[in-house]
Scaffold this active site. Structure first.
Site, PDB file in Angstrom:
ATOM      1  N   CYS A   1      -9.935  16.600 -57.160  1.00 26.62           N
ATOM      2  CA  CYS A   1      -9.952  15.356 -57.881  1.00 26.62           C
ATOM      3  C   CYS A   1     -11.281  14.955 -57.782  1.00 26.62           C
ATOM      4  O   CYS A   1     -12.349  15.770 -57.902  1.00 26.62           O
ATOM      5  CB  CYS A   1      -9.092  14.239 -57.376  1.00 26.62           C
ATOM      6  SG  CYS A   1      -9.235  14.060 -55.527  1.00 26.62           S
TER       7      CYS A   1
ATOM      8  N   HIS B   1       2.006   8.006 -25.652  1.00 31.62           N
ATOM      9  CA  HIS B   1       3.230   7.671 -26.450  1.00 31.62           C
ATOM     10  C   HIS B   1       4.283   8.677 -26.478  1.00 31.62           C
ATOM     11  O   HIS B   1       4.155   9.644 -26.761  1.00 31.62           O
ATOM     12  CB  HIS B   1       2.465   7.678 -27.998  1.00 31.62           C
ATOM     13  CG  HIS B   1       3.124   6.865 -28.889  1.00 31.62           C
ATOM     14  ND1 HIS B   1       4.455   7.451 -29.351  1.00 31.62           N
ATOM     15  CD2 HIS B   1       2.928   5.616 -29.416  1.00 31.62           C
ATOM     16  CE1 HIS B   1       5.029   6.447 -30.236  1.00 31.62           C
ATOM     17  NE2 HIS B   1       4.053   5.330 -30.619  1.00 31.62           N
TER      18      HIS B   1
END
Length: 624
Positions: A28, A546
């Site tokens: 892109c 976490h």
């Protein structure tokens, strides 16, 4: 003299797992977009270290490398190195995605190839508006008329372009799709369905719908056509398939488009008009504020391309746009300014060169080099850019800033804000100035942790014990908080961790739920849900443990907290007891990322080898 990208291309092909691992590659405006057969074969760490690669992202079924403005040349070199064509890889060839990600990824892939044409046509419109305002060109002359026709063609014939691009994604014949797109906007088709006599096809009623500049209908029609063509191919005998299959495809798709999908798309358009009208009249500040603030997050996930259909729908229904242009202008200028301030103030030469060069391209609307190379790694400048972009976006919304053509949101796009008077473009300039001022101030206030020069870091790391530079080296050892298996962060099913957005680290697949302190320090964060604990070591390393992915949704069930905020702990002290069995029963992955959230403060964060670990075994070495 043209720059040689063959060396970089060879390194990239090797880094993504070799020629045999590549299904397709395209680009892109700033990214190389690979569809890989096995993403696990890609060497992400090695790719990130390549000079010319600003970042690595996996999203929408594609493995993406952020390159910058040289991406088209790099893509050609990669295609040549890998022996591939320039055809865009299909999303369907990538790894399985969730429904939302798959839809967004498909929309993104459909619009990427046509964005240059839309932007180019938009800039012609902008230049013509500039010439008209300042009387630089005779608006009654043939030059003006022909250039205006050129610009309008990109939007009037948009259904053809979308049909062709959609066909490549839905794996059907793009030329058959282009014929269907052309049929929908053919003057005779429009004349018949808008005539005084009610139109029918095969006895079925045809609703009067305008397909010029339409967005939704062509994509839906070609999606349906992809199934019809496969059916036609399957039932057509081989000797006559070359003409019978297209005939069957056309005879089924055309009525379906005019009788079912066309009207459905018009209802969607009517609903969008009501939505746009509400935001423009009741809450015009909302969209530019959100886009100005959160565009960097949309860019990270690729969602910014997914807004293009809505923006084009705005142009089709309202004649102007408020969704992308104003907010993205505010955001992009904020990214550019944050990168510029970093470039002007940093003492790190490599960072200075990267920040200054990427700020220039960001001012012109290409922000990914600045974001992935500068503001995101440093974190605080990214926050400053989001604050500046949000403030400028709020102003843009309050003054109802509008774009009248599509263009890359940067200072060169100012002509797309020209209308009957100069008040709109004046407000665009004020939006830019607000973004610059607020971002610059916030970047200076928030600051950032300047990374040590690369040469100094390397010298420090390699200095022999007992040398004069030994005092420059401090190694912090982070231990495993539990028993289990150490794995790369890439295996964590959450891009916030797997893409190291929160920092470098390692992950543990736990075998026990007793989560213990990985180092001496102070508890600086303990969540009431018990799913995460933060510790800051005496050396300043901020460590996040976490426990599981999305386990915050368990609202504390299955977690027993043993520490409190600001409590001093020693390595091996019990922090949390987690019920791994319950976590799995609830459908959550119990994997435990262990992250150094202030990675930028240190020379490096080095994970240990993957494999079985016991509680207290070293899993990370943090070097200052």
């Amino acid at each position: 003299m043209a720059k040689d990208y063959s060396g970089l291309a060879a390194d990239i092909v090797k880094g993504v797992g070799g020629k045999s691992n590549i299904s397709g590659v395209t680009n892109c405006m700033t990214r190389l977009r690979f569809v890989l057969k096995e993403e696990s074969k890609a060497d992400e760490a090695g790719l990130r270290k390549l000079k010319g690669v600003e970042g690595v992202v996996s999203q929408g079924g594609q493995y993406q490398l952020i390159i910058g403005t040289d991406v088209a040349d790099v893509c050609k070199a990669v295609q040549k190195e890998a022996g591939l064509t320039a055809d865009a890889p299909s999303i369907s060839e990538g790894k399985k995605q969730g429904m939302v990600n798959r839809v967004l990824g498909t929309i993104t892939a459909i619009f990427q190839p046509i964005i240059p044409g839309i932007c180019g046509a938009g800039m012609i419109k902008a230049v013509l508006a500039l010439c008209s305002t300042f009387q630089l060109l005779d608006t009654t002359g043939t030059t003006y008329s022909l250039l205006s026709s050129l610009a309008d063609s990109a939007f009037y014939f948009l259904p053809i372009f979308l049909a062709f691009s959609s066909a490549k994604q839905f794996k059907c014949n793009p030329y058959l799709a282009a014929v269907i797109g052309a049929f929908m906007i053919h003057p005779s088709t429009i004349s018949v369905i808008n005539g005084e006599t009610a139109a029918t096809i095969f006895g079925l009623p045809v609703k009067a719908v305008s397909y010029a500049s339409s967005v939704v209908q062509p994509i839906l029609v070609i999606w349906a056509m992809s199934y019809i063509q496969r059916f036609a191919d399957r039932i057509s005998p081989k000797p006559v398939k070359i003409f019978l299959s297209p005939l069957i495809t056309f005879l089924i798709t055309a009525p379906l488009a005019l009788v079912v999908i066309g009207p459905l798309g018009s209802y969607i358009g009517d609903a969008l008009y009501v939505l746009f009208d509400f935001f423009n009249n009741q809450a015009r500040w909302v969209l530019p504020l959100l886009m100005g603030t959160f565009t960097p997050l949309f860019v990270m996930t690729g969602m910014h391309y997914s807004f293009m259909p809505i923006q084009l729908a705005q142009y089709a229904t309202l004649g102007y746009g408020t969704l992308l242009g104003p907010g993205m202008l505010a955001s992009n200028i904020g990214q550019a300014t944050a990168s510029l301030i970093v470039g002007l103030k940093t003492k790190n030469k490599e960072l200075k060169d990267k920040a200054l060069s990427s700020s220039v391209t960001a001012y012109f609307g290409i922000t990914e080099p600045a974001m992935y190379g500068v503001t995101l790694p440093l974190k605080k400048p990214l926050l400053a850019a989001m604050i500046g972009g949000g403030a400028a976006g709020l102003f843009a919304g309050l003054v109802n800033l509008r774009t009248y053509a599509s263009a890359t949101a940067g200072i060169l796009a100012l002509p797309v804000y020209i209308c009957d008077d100069l008040s709109n473009v004046r407000n665009a300039v004020i939006t830019i100035l607000i973004s610059i001022a607020v971002t610059a101030i916030m970047t200076m206030i928030l600051g950032w942790d300047d990374p040590a020069p690369e040469a100094e870091g390397k010298a420090s790391e390699t200095a022999p014990a007992g040398s004069a530079s030994e005092n420059l080296v401090r190694r912090i050892t982070v231990a495993s908080p539990c028993e289990g298996t150490a794995v790369s962060l890439k295996e964590v099913p959450d891009q916030v961790f797997s893409q190291e957005i929160m920092g470098k680290g390692i992950a543990i697949r736990p075998e026990s739920g007793a989560i213990k302190a990985p180092a001496d320090g102070k508890i600086t964060a303990v969540f009431p849900s018990g799913h995460a604990v933060g510790i800051t070591t005496p050396e300043g390393a901020e460590i996040l443990i976490h426990i599981g992915i999305d386990t915050v949704n368990m609202k504390g069930k299955g977690f027993r907290i043993h520490v409190a905020q600001d409590q001093e702990v020693k390595r091996g002290d019990l922090l949390v007891e987690a019920d791994l069995k319950l976590i799995r029963e609830k459908g959550y992955d119990p994997i435990i990322p262990v992250i150094v959230t202030n990675t930028a403060d240190f020379t490096d964060v080095i994970p240990a080898d993957e494999g079985t670990v016991k509680t207290g075994d070293p899993i990370l070495t943090v070097i200052r």
